[in-house]
Design a protein around this motif. Structure first.
Motif, PDB file in Angstrom:
ATOM      1  N   SER A 271       0.851  -1.195   0.000  1.00  0.00           N
ATOM      2  CA  SER A 271       0.000   0.000   0.000  1.00  0.00           C
ATOM      3  C   SER A 271       0.886   1.244   0.000  1.00  0.00           C
ATOM      4  N   PRO A 272       0.999   1.943  -1.116  1.00  0.00           N
ATOM      5  CA  PRO A 272       1.844   3.142  -1.161  1.00  0.00           C
ATOM      6  C   PRO A 272       1.198   4.311  -0.422  1.00  0.00           C
ATOM      7  N   GLU A 273       2.010   5.308  -0.112  1.00  0.00           N
ATOM      8  CA  GLU A 273       1.501   6.528   0.508  1.00  0.00           C
ATOM      9  C   GLU A 273       1.207   7.608  -0.526  1.00  0.00           C
ATOM     10  N   ALA A 274       1.686   7.423  -1.743  1.00  0.00           N
ATOM     11  CA  ALA A 274       1.435   8.374  -2.828  1.00  0.00           C
ATOM     12  C   ALA A 274       1.737   7.686  -4.152  1.00  0.00           C
TER      13      ALA A 274
ATOM     14  N   SER B 180      -8.138   8.299  -7.240  1.00  0.00           N
ATOM     15  CA  SER B 180      -8.432   9.651  -6.764  1.00  0.00           C
ATOM     16  C   SER B 180      -9.225   9.612  -5.463  1.00  0.00           C
ATOM     17  N   GLY B 181      -8.784  10.399  -4.490  1.00  0.00           N
ATOM     18  CA  GLY B 181      -9.437  10.453  -3.197  1.00  0.00           C
ATOM     19  C   GLY B 181      -8.945   9.412  -2.222  1.00  0.00           C
ATOM     20  N   ARG B 182      -8.153   8.453  -2.697  1.00  0.00           N
ATOM     21  CA  ARG B 182      -7.633   7.408  -1.820  1.00  0.00           C
ATOM     22  C   ARG B 182      -6.269   7.781  -1.248  1.00  0.00           C
ATOM     23  N   LEU B 183      -5.450   8.491  -2.023  1.00  0.00           N
ATOM     24  CA  LEU B 183      -4.124   8.866  -1.570  1.00  0.00           C
ATOM     25  C   LEU B 183      -3.619  10.013  -2.433  1.00  0.00           C
ATOM     26  N   PRO B 184      -2.598  10.742  -1.998  1.00  0.00           N
ATOM     27  CA  PRO B 184      -2.092  11.858  -2.798  1.00  0.00           C
ATOM     28  C   PRO B 184      -1.543  11.373  -4.136  1.00  0.00           C
ATOM     29  N   MET B 185      -1.777  12.175  -5.176  1.00  0.00           N
ATOM     30  CA  MET B 185      -1.242  11.858  -6.497  1.00  0.00           C
ATOM     31  C   MET B 185      -0.596  13.101  -7.093  1.00  0.00           C
ATOM     32  N   ALA B 186       0.436  12.870  -7.883  1.00  0.00           N
ATOM     33  CA  ALA B 186       1.147  13.948  -8.562  1.00  0.00           C
ATOM     34  C   ALA B 186       1.557  13.473  -9.943  1.00  0.00           C
ATOM     35  N   VAL B 187       1.993  14.419 -10.758  1.00  0.00           N
ATOM     36  CA  VAL B 187       2.561  14.127 -12.078  1.00  0.00           C
ATOM     37  C   VAL B 187       3.991  14.647 -12.100  1.00  0.00           C
TER      38      VAL B 187
ATOM     39  N   LEU C 114      -4.460  -4.655 -11.568  1.00  0.00           N
ATOM     40  CA  LEU C 114      -4.237  -3.330 -10.989  1.00  0.00           C
ATOM     41  C   LEU C 114      -5.508  -2.801 -10.339  1.00  0.00           C
ATOM     42  N   LEU C 115      -6.639  -3.001 -10.982  1.00  0.00           N
ATOM     43  CA  LEU C 115      -7.896  -2.528 -10.416  1.00  0.00           C
ATOM     44  C   LEU C 115      -8.221  -3.291  -9.134  1.00  0.00           C
ATOM     45  N   ALA C 116      -7.908  -4.581  -9.106  1.00  0.00           N
ATOM     46  CA  ALA C 116      -8.101  -5.367  -7.887  1.00  0.00           C
ATOM     47  C   ALA C 116      -7.151  -4.887  -6.790  1.00  0.00           C
ATOM     48  N   TRP C 117      -5.934  -4.532  -7.166  1.00  0.00           N
ATOM     49  CA  TRP C 117      -4.957  -4.007  -6.205  1.00  0.00           C
ATOM     50  C   TRP C 117      -5.458  -2.719  -5.563  1.00  0.00           C
ATOM     51  N   VAL C 118      -6.045  -1.828  -6.359  1.00  0.00           N
ATOM     52  CA  VAL C 118      -6.582  -0.577  -5.810  1.00  0.00           C
ATOM     53  C   VAL C 118      -7.632  -0.886  -4.748  1.00  0.00           C
ATOM     54  N   ARG C 119      -8.545  -1.797  -5.052  1.00  0.00           N
ATOM     55  CA  ARG C 119      -9.619  -2.112  -4.107  1.00  0.00           C
ATOM     56  C   ARG C 119      -9.073  -2.722  -2.809  1.00  0.00           C
ATOM     57  N   ALA C 120      -8.043  -3.585  -2.946  1.00  0.00           N
ATOM     58  CA  ALA C 120      -7.567  -4.333  -1.787  1.00  0.00           C
ATOM     59  C   ALA C 120      -6.499  -3.619  -0.971  1.00  0.00           C
TER      60      ALA C 120
ATOM     61  N   VAL D 105      -5.275  -0.064  -1.566  1.00  0.00           N
ATOM     62  CA  VAL D 105      -5.226   1.394  -1.559  1.00  0.00           C
ATOM     63  C   VAL D 105      -6.523   1.886  -0.940  1.00  0.00           C
ATOM     64  N   PRO D 106      -6.572   1.979   0.402  1.00  0.00           N
ATOM     65  CA  PRO D 106      -7.834   2.290   1.074  1.00  0.00           C
ATOM     66  C   PRO D 106      -8.322   3.701   0.813  1.00  0.00           C
ATOM     67  N   GLN D 107      -9.616   3.874   0.891  1.00  0.00           N
ATOM     68  CA  GLN D 107     -10.188   5.209   0.878  1.00  0.00           C
ATOM     69  C   GLN D 107      -9.626   5.988   2.053  1.00  0.00           C
TER      70      GLN D 107
END
Length: 245
Positions: A12-15, A109-116, A228-234, A236-238
């Motif tokens: 689970s990453p922080e960003a 989006s909304g689960r953790l900070p994101m940048a480019v 990847l989509l399954a990884w987000v659900r499992a 990368v928490p809201q």
């Protein structure tokens, strides 16, 4: 090892920090077209393999590379200016996202900070992401300093990839330690930048040779990958919630 068993997919990453060209936006083809237009404009011919050597390279370095490989080093400033002009015209006419990129960003989006973190000029990144409806998902856009800004007294320059600066800066702005942030990249130049900054790396796009692919922690052919989509659900928490939706 299959992607389902890969250690990165239990983390689970922080960003998350995304590259733009070729990762979020289908603009690498615009750079290719722009380079071709510049070569024709100046009556030059690229050497074999030039497109791969130029992939992910900052446009000022690309202009210099075009000049050096054409044995016309004095033309570097003109080639660079023309390259950016042609590219900006092309991307303004045809902003297209990479397969699965928009859905992946929206799920994160909304689960953790994101940048480019991009080698493109800030105006190009912001305009293309805005026209694709993705800009508001990112808290920070980090690009290399222009030469004039980098020369400011006492200022620490943000150097282009493959230097680590854009990824290190993006992780810091997201409030994450580099080793707790994930970079999403399609080019070897960008992967080198992210790894030098200390981020874990998800490579995306057509799989390169095994040696290059191994430089990423995990490689997928598209961000639309079900794993990847399954990884987000499992994993990368809201924000403020559990890992499960």
């Amino acid at each position: 090892m299959t992607t389902k068993a890969h250690p990165l997919l239990s983390w689970s990453p922080e960003a998350v920090v995304f590259d733009c060209d070729g990762t979020l936006m289908d603009t690498e083809r615009h750079w290719q077209d722009a380079r071709s237009q510049v070569f024709r404009q100046f009556g030059l011919r690229p050497l074999p393999g030039f497109a791969e050597r130029a992939k992910g390279v900052h446009y000022t370095d690309c202009g210099r590379l075009m000049a050096e490989e054409s044995d016309k080093p004095h033309l570097a400033p003109e080639l660079t200016e023309s390259l950016l002009h042609h590219f900006m015209a092309l991307v303004a006419d045809d902003p297209v996202t990479m397969p699965g990129a928009a859905e992946f960003v929206r799920r994160l989006s909304g689960r953790l900070p994101m940048a480019v973190a991009s080698n493109c000029p800030l105006e190009v990144v912001e305009t293309s992401l805005d026209r694709a409806g993705l800009l508001h998902h990112f808290g920070h856009i980090v690009v290399p300093d222009e030469p004039s800004a980098a020369a400011a007294p006492g200022a620490a320059a943000v150097r282009p990839k493959p230097w680590p600066d854009v990824y290190a800066t993006a992780a810091r702005l997201c409030g994450a330690q580099p080793d707790e942030a994930l970079a999403v990249e399609d080019s070897m130049t960008g992967i080198e930048s992210a790894r030098r900054a200390g981020l874990r790396v998800l490579g995306v796009g057509p799989r390169p040779g095994e040696e290059d692919a191994s430089r990423a922690d995990l490689w997928v052919t598209t961000l639309h990958s079900p794993v990847l989509l399954a990884w987000v659900r499992a994993h990368v928490p809201q924000q403020g919630g559990s890992a499960e939706e």
